[in-house]
Design an enzyme around this catalytic site. Structure first.
Site, PDB file in Angstrom:
ATOM      1  N   HIS A 166       1.019  -1.721   0.406  1.00  0.00           N
ATOM      2  CA  HIS A 166       0.279  -0.273   0.329  1.00  0.00           C
ATOM      3  C   HIS A 166       0.817   1.131   0.270  1.00  0.00           C
ATOM      4  O   HIS A 166       0.446   2.277  -0.730  1.00  0.00           O
ATOM      5  CB  HIS A 166      -1.195  -0.053   1.189  1.00  0.00           C
ATOM      6  CG  HIS A 166      -1.956  -0.970   0.750  1.00  0.00           C
ATOM      7  ND1 HIS A 166      -2.040  -2.143   0.945  1.00  0.00           N
ATOM      8  CD2 HIS A 166      -3.582  -0.540   0.526  1.00  0.00           C
ATOM      9  CE1 HIS A 166      -3.500  -3.014   0.907  1.00  0.00           C
ATOM     10  NE2 HIS A 166      -4.151  -1.146   0.891  1.00  0.00           N
ATOM     11  N   LYS A 199      -9.340  -7.559   7.953  1.00  0.00           N
ATOM     12  CA  LYS A 199     -10.121  -8.096   8.952  1.00  0.00           C
ATOM     13  C   LYS A 199      -9.962  -6.883   9.909  1.00  0.00           C
ATOM     14  O   LYS A 199      -8.774  -5.842   9.990  1.00  0.00           O
ATOM     15  CB  LYS A 199      -9.723  -9.028   9.810  1.00  0.00           C
ATOM     16  CG  LYS A 199      -8.088  -9.518  10.977  1.00  0.00           C
ATOM     17  CD  LYS A 199      -7.449 -10.265  10.979  1.00  0.00           C
ATOM     18  CE  LYS A 199      -6.352 -10.483  11.772  1.00  0.00           C
ATOM     19  NZ  LYS A 199      -6.595  -9.428  13.105  1.00  0.00           N
TER      20      LYS A 199
END
Lengths: 206, 298
Positions: A36, A116
């Site tokens: 990212h 998650k």
């Protein structure tokens, strides 16, 4: 259980609501902290993508268009013929990507993120605009999820290390729960608000 | 003739790692099964516990990691006089590298300065190994694989804490532990086991909190005050309604274990080691049996 195949259409995303359980199918890409940071610094925040980064940039543009990115650092095994196998591949905690996620969703036209623990306000806003959703996989269910990975098609940025590399995988019936939808609803916000009220009651803080 | 102080346990340590990474202790598995029964039919909480239990069975059968984050391997080694801790440490490090090669462990040791992954789960102070000399004639090695997601939500409080109205007593401890569970939400892969340490300095307190995670869920605390605190925290933490994965539900924690140590008059630390549902602990015992060394696992 309903199933979705990438590329996912906007109408399919709009039809999803927080709490829905779905199976995902098709080609997706893993990406976590290093990936990212890399995508935002080398693609999103530059006026022009460096020539050396072009091939991967264009490949990711193609792969991720209408698809999803999976926050996952797998355990892998390499066979003698050079092919890879996913041995264990549950989700990692998503909130670390909060500073990057909205940019990445918009830049690549993502229709979802799998991870998650849920994400924050910026990602939720990007999900509404895009539209996109946050798919929650079962944390720790790594062997189970690895069974849904039919093939490992490619790996990029292996120099980041096995967990941080970008793995291109084809999944079949990957089970997930929508916990942030494109209508601004986040189960994480709801659960946190309830637990906060209960905590205040237990500690008589109110 | 093989003597305990000269045996090479590298292969046995590799097997210990395999067992910890690919199987869950029986008390954890039955607590998860009981939690599944408590959740409502058709809820995300129930379906996630079902997936977790299926995953545990599959991992055991296939001998693959329960969770891809095989964590920080934490070894607690108890040994009799005469055994070389340097030799044991070298064997443990070799075993970590072999276990990585066999895909029981994910390469998890990253150089903090360069960002480079060592690729074999060894590095500076990695894995974690603590040695304790004891009076028993055998070597006992307890291993815990502590994942990063739950480590990131583990925390430490310095009492008094005015925002939580937590003073320097067990009521203060109760308050901060409940806050820790609330702050963690589902991010540490609930339902959790909480290891709580009261006292010590910052470092010893964190270590003590992790040591609590080696205790079995059904093993009562010998101190009646701490036993009562554990009981109450278990009940109240579950009232927060965070549920498995933070989806909402009845089970946010599977157990709470509290230990205490002496502290400075000036300090009152409370450390909370938040352990995910994949509380992967395993034990190895190596003992002299006549002319040979016998190795067993639990």
């Amino acid at each position: 259980m309903p199933s979705l195949t990438v590329p996912i259409a906007d109408e399919e995303i709009r039809a999803l609501h927080a709490g829905d359980t779905v199976y995902l199918n098709g080609v997706i890409v893993t990406g976590r902290d290093a990936a990212h940071k890399f995508m935002v610094e080398k693609y999103v925040k530059v006026a022009e993508v460096d020539a050396a980064e072009r091939p991967l940039h264009d490949e990711l543009k193609r792969l991720l268009n209408g698809s999803v990115i999976y926050h996952c650092g797998p355990v892998v095994r390499q066979h003698e013929d050079g092919t890879w196998e996913f041995v264990a591949a549950g989700p990692t905690t998503s909130i670390r990507e909060e500073v990057y996620q909205a940019d990445v969703i918009r830049y690549f036209n993502l229709k979802g993120v799998i991870g998650k623990g849920g994400m924050g306000a910026n990602t939720l806003r990007a999900c509404q605009e895009q539209p996109a959703v946050y798919f929650h996989a079962i944390g720790g269910a790594a062997t189970l999820i690895a069974q849904t990975v039919r093939r490992v098609l490619a790996v990029h940025k292996l120099e980041f290390g096995v967990p941080e590399a970008m793995w291109v995988i084809e999944v079949e019936n990957f089970p997930v729960v929508v916990t942030m939808d494109s209508h601004g609803v986040s189960i994480h916000d709801q659960v946190e608000a309830r637990s906060k009220a209960k905590l205040a009651e237990l500690l008589a803080l109110a | 003739m093989t003597q305990l102080h000269e045996i090479d346990l590298t292969e046995a340590f590799t097997e210990l790692i395999r067992r910890a990474a690919t199987d869950l202790p029986a008390d954890m598995e039955s607590a998860l099964a009981a939690a599944k029964e408590r959740e409502e039919e058709g809820s995300a909480a129930k379906s996630s516990l079902e997936a977790i239990l299926t995953n545990v069975q599959m991992a055991r059968q296939k001998s693959t990691p329960i969770c891809q984050d095989t964590g920080t391997p934490i070894f607690e080694v108890s040994y009799p006089l005469g055994v070389s801790t340097r030799a044991l440490a070298a064997q443990i490090r070799r075993a970590a590298a072999i276990a990585t090669e066999r895909a029981y462990l994910r390469p998890n040791a990253v150089d903090s300065i360069s960002g480079k992954n060592s690729g074999d789960n060894t590095g500076i102070d990695f894995p974690t190994i603590h040695f304790h000399e004891w009076d028993e004639p055998y070597i006992q090695v307890d291993l815990l694989l502590k994942g990063g997601g739950c480590e990131n939500v583990s925390t430490q409080y310095k009492l008094p804490d005015s925002s939580l109205k937590a003073g320097r007593d067990l009521e203060g401890v109760r308050r901060v532990v409940l806050d820790a569970v609330h702050q963690a939400q589902g991010k540490g892969c609930a339902p959790a086991v909480l290891g709580v340490a009261i006292g010590g300095d910052r470092g010893s307190s964190y270590i003590k909190s992790k040591e609590q995670l080696f205790r079995k869920l059904d093993e009562p605390n010998p101190d009646p005050q701490l036993a009562a605190l554990e009981e109450r925290l278990y009940k109240e933490a579950n009232e927060l309604g965070i549920g498995p994965m933070g989806f909402g539900g009845k089970t946010s924690v599977l157990g709470v274990k509290v230990g205490a140590q002496h502290r400075l008059p000036a300090s009152y630390f409370v450390s909370v080691a938040y352990m995910c549902w994949a509380n992967r602990r395993a034990r190895l015992i190596a003992r002299q049996d006549g002319a040979e060394v016998e190795v067993s696992y639990a």
